[in-house]
Scaffold this active site. Sequence first.
Site, PDB file in Angstrom:
ATOM      1  N   ASN A  12      -8.495  10.448  -2.876  1.00 55.09           N
ATOM      2  CA  ASN A  12      -8.531  11.464  -3.931  1.00 55.09           C
ATOM      3  C   ASN A  12      -8.662  10.722  -5.255  1.00 55.09           C
ATOM      4  O   ASN A  12      -7.670  10.232  -5.797  1.00 55.09           O
ATOM      5  CB  ASN A  12      -7.250  12.303  -3.902  1.00 55.09           C
ATOM      6  CG  ASN A  12      -7.244  13.366  -4.999  1.00 55.09           C
ATOM      7  OD1 ASN A  12      -8.138  13.412  -5.851  1.00 55.09           O
ATOM      8  ND2 ASN A  12      -6.231  14.218  -4.965  1.00 55.09           N
ATOM      9  N   LYS A  45      -7.117   2.012   1.686  1.00 49.73           N
ATOM     10  CA  LYS A  45      -6.009   1.085   1.445  1.00 49.73           C
ATOM     11  C   LYS A  45      -5.159   1.699   0.339  1.00 49.73           C
ATOM     12  O   LYS A  45      -5.286   2.873   0.035  1.00 49.73           O
ATOM     13  CB  LYS A  45      -6.544  -0.306   1.101  1.00 49.73           C
ATOM     14  CG  LYS A  45      -7.227  -0.957   2.328  1.00 49.73           C
ATOM     15  CD  LYS A  45      -7.673  -2.389   2.123  1.00 49.73           C
ATOM     16  CE  LYS A  45      -8.940  -2.494   1.364  1.00 49.73           C
ATOM     17  NZ  LYS A  45      -9.665  -3.776   1.601  1.00 49.73           N
ATOM     18  N   GLU A  99       0.127   0.188  -6.258  1.00 53.96           N
ATOM     19  CA  GLU A  99       0.710  -1.048  -6.771  1.00 53.96           C
ATOM     20  C   GLU A  99      -0.346  -1.990  -7.317  1.00 53.96           C
ATOM     21  O   GLU A  99      -0.079  -2.762  -8.237  1.00 53.96           O
ATOM     22  CB  GLU A  99       1.532  -1.715  -5.664  1.00 53.96           C
ATOM     23  CG  GLU A  99       2.662  -0.805  -5.232  1.00 53.96           C
ATOM     24  CD  GLU A  99       3.670  -1.449  -4.300  1.00 53.96           C
ATOM     25  OE1 GLU A  99       4.827  -1.004  -4.311  1.00 53.96           O
ATOM     26  OE2 GLU A  99       3.312  -2.388  -3.576  1.00 53.96           O
TER      27      GLU A  99
END
Lengths: 731, 325
Positions: free
Chosen positions: A617, A687, A691
């Site tokens: 998204n 993936k 982070e």
Amino acid sequence: MKFDTPAGTNPIDQLTVVGKPTDRIDGPLKTTGTAPYAYERHDVVAGQAYGHVLGAAIAKGRITRMDMADAQAAPGVITIVTAETAGPLGKGKWNTAKLLGGPDIQHYHQAVALVVAETFEQARDAASLIKVDYQAEPGAYDLAAAREGATEAKGEPDTGAGDFHSAFAAAPVQLDATYTTPDQSHAMMEPHASIAAWNGDKLTLWTANQMIRWGVKDVAQTLNIPEENIRLISPYIGGGFGGKLFVRSDALLAALGAKAAGRPVKVALHRPLIVNNTTHRPATIQRIRIGATKDGKITAIGHESWSGDLPDGKPETAVQQTRLLYAGANRLTAMRLAVLDLPEGNAMRAPGEAPGLMALEIAMDEMAEKLGMDPIQFRILNDTQVDPEKPGRPFSQRQLIACLQQGAERFGWARRKPTPASVREGRWLVGMGVAAGFRNNLVTKSAARVRLDGQGVVTVETDMTDIGTGTYTIIAQTAAETMGVPLDKVVVRLGDSRFPVSCGSGGQWGANNATAGVYAACMTLRQAVAQKLGFNATEPRFADGQVSSGGHAVPLALAAKDGEMAAEDGIEYADLHKRYQQSTFAGHFVEVGVDAATGEVRLRRMLAVCAAGRILNPKSARSQVIGAMTMGAGAALMEELAVDKRRGFFVNHDLAGYEVPAHADIPHQEVIFLDEVDPISSPMKAKGVGELGICGVGAAVANAIYNATGVRVRDYPITLDKLLDHLPEIA
Amino acid sequence: MRPFTYERAASPADAAAKAASIPGAHFIAGGTNLLDLMKLQIETPAHLIDVNGLGLDTIEETPDGGLRIGALVRNTDLAADARVRRHYGVLSRALVAGASGQLRNVATTAGNLLQRTRCPYFYDPNQPCNKRQPGSGCSAIGGVTRSLGVIGTSNACIATHPSDMAVAMRVLDATVETVRPDGGSRAIPIADLHRLPGDAPHVETVLERGELITAVTLPRPVGGAQLYHKVRDRASYAFALVSVAAIVQPDGGDGGGNGIAWGRVALGGVAPKPWRVEAAEAHLKQGAKQTTALLLAGARPTPDNAFKIKLAERTLAAVLREARA
């Protein structure tokens, strides 16, 4: 579903719902204040009393006496819980220090009592009436002072390849520099909060927790009760950043308080407790040595990191990225852990890489300068497509070069003046900086249950959590895509330990693994639906609410006309992640202005170009990255838990003292996702990005400040006092 | 938070009389600082006297051409007042540099002057603090002191006064008007309102028990370039490391005074009160270095906050450059 070979073409590749920028399906609840967060579950159980946590007033030592008389006599007080009244307690696997201290005190603000009262105000007032006498003991609170005594951490051996020491000594161009990063706080908006209710020996906890399964296990272990007697419910979480990976004192004390009070109890940690009572990102001292040939090939790269934690704690794994990011035949990484009596150090957004890259990527900038090379060229020259410590392991996807090159073009890197302190605009010294971003992609099994009802509504249930990341939406997109229904025909229910066990939220592993688990469950449901509808021969197509094959189409809802259909399945990974290194990459670009008089640093532009597999998204992924970039800017410029090295605690333990960026600190931010699919990662070919967005930002800011001012600061945060002595005279 | 009783005062004199006679009484206006302190039990008033209904919320011109600002005028309204913006620009600038929009909407003029320090040790009831608990000692000295004071401090306390507005008021030579418990009133020059800590850091002003600030008056406008430069770690919503309030009359470049005919300067973020040394101002013509040397003569910084001296000098230099431009 076993994932043991690279993903081929599958229903997700249709990309009719997945991959589209999609508003959060939980957005209206959040923006209207109707998403029920843990502390606000007034509706779930009657008779809730209020608990207030009293934190230890010393960092290390013993309680010699607790006088409860005044507190017990205070208006509205129902009960007071202490280690003495609670009886024997275990300790959760994920906790280093005990959540309820006493008589021994392991760190400042360790919980020593919970006062339960009829109202919040009564509980808080009574807590202040508890008189506690302490016998303080000296402790270790200064990482720099404890550095000499640090030892190799359990399970974290040194790694390397070749002969680092000889190669470094022989290198024609060398860098040997030491960097420091401070302790940092997650500073999430929602404090840790829980409501506990007992029904006989069954405990229900409405809480704010990123990892439901870990939480159940640790509550069971701490209370010495069976796991099946515990239900954790955590559907909405107001930010976690790793601070809510583990059960904390709010949950344990709510449970103990409810037991003692004989009625439900709710507990929120008040803001000043969060810093010293819960976990934080530990400070690091990092020594980096890089040796290179004169034409810029790295021949030796070494990264050592020192951090501290309570006894039996863990190191901040700040050398992690250096094992993988750049080529070089001779390598060394090492971590040393000192015992400190500060509060418990633990994971915060991109543990390891976030502080590690803050150091490594300044070192790369310094090295490029020594070589007289452009810092982007230097990084490109030392790219590697295989794990440099184990060259037999290729990266599944590695587009760092593309991230840097596209970023350079987009950002106008060519306009950067390589000579520091050479651009002045009025009062501002202006500079640009770049850093590589790197964060590993972790795979872990994740399950879900999917139901189909007679209206064609698909309901997904998994104990996965949404910590503000957009998980609800990407899970709905995954189910909609796989089942061939529009998004508004999908209901997602998360964060309940009665649902199948997911990967949970942490380590940027949530998006890929949780959606892969939902995909697996949907595929199992598809099989059952196809069979039910009589599609036995070939795999039918699921699209537009229809199941079709060879001109024959049946409404999906028909499969559930006689009763709901349900399937449960999950994703499990074989060894692809061992055979391939899976990582995510970014190029971070920053332009700063530094006030030539005061040294105030103000960001002007930020750009991140990310390569992180399929972006499920783009809208919520962008939000993740700009949030992480903001956190990286905070780390670079202002965030520091200030240690009182005499008294052993973080002094600035509220949001007035622990500054995080305000809107005015964050200028134009741009995020570009490279077109990438990674069939090695999962059937989703995705993936994580949550982070990656912080990894490298701090160093990009630091490098931009150097370019602006010519002042190389190696100790974060880069506050103006570190620049002031080196700024030009004011005309 | 301790239980407390509450009442609305009928008049300023009534408020003052009650505050003096009721044990543990405390005024509340905007409450932006007091409520936080009550939650932490740093302030534990037994009785709150709400002064919000007393009027005192208008800005009027005085017969001598100045302004009389009611004690309850909200920071937002004061900053936006056209007369303030035109004639007392340093005040308007200082106000908008402080706190956040939400806080300024509620915070009052008198409350701003009387806000407590932001020393982190003051805010932690576990730590000794002479300001919070007289005689308990100062845990800040020798601890984390980067944000704390460099001058006007004592061995008992090194806290700073956090206000921006008060620094501008100081450079404008404002006067604080009060009503006393006996119904009398007095005028206190802003320079005299705040006390230095000495050995009694818990006594922060010269106000008597029960004495209520009713207004702050500004003398007639003095003109000049009026600047407020606040230096902080983040761009907004942070207390000053150092701030400079200045009124500078440029001389058009022909007066031989480095472009400056006359000027006034006060510093924030460095001392327990807005820091102004009038004798230093004659040296503004020589520049920031000479002025700051006098302004901060006798400073006793800690290793962590010694940078504030250089920062004050450089910030003043930037302000003077801007004033001349």
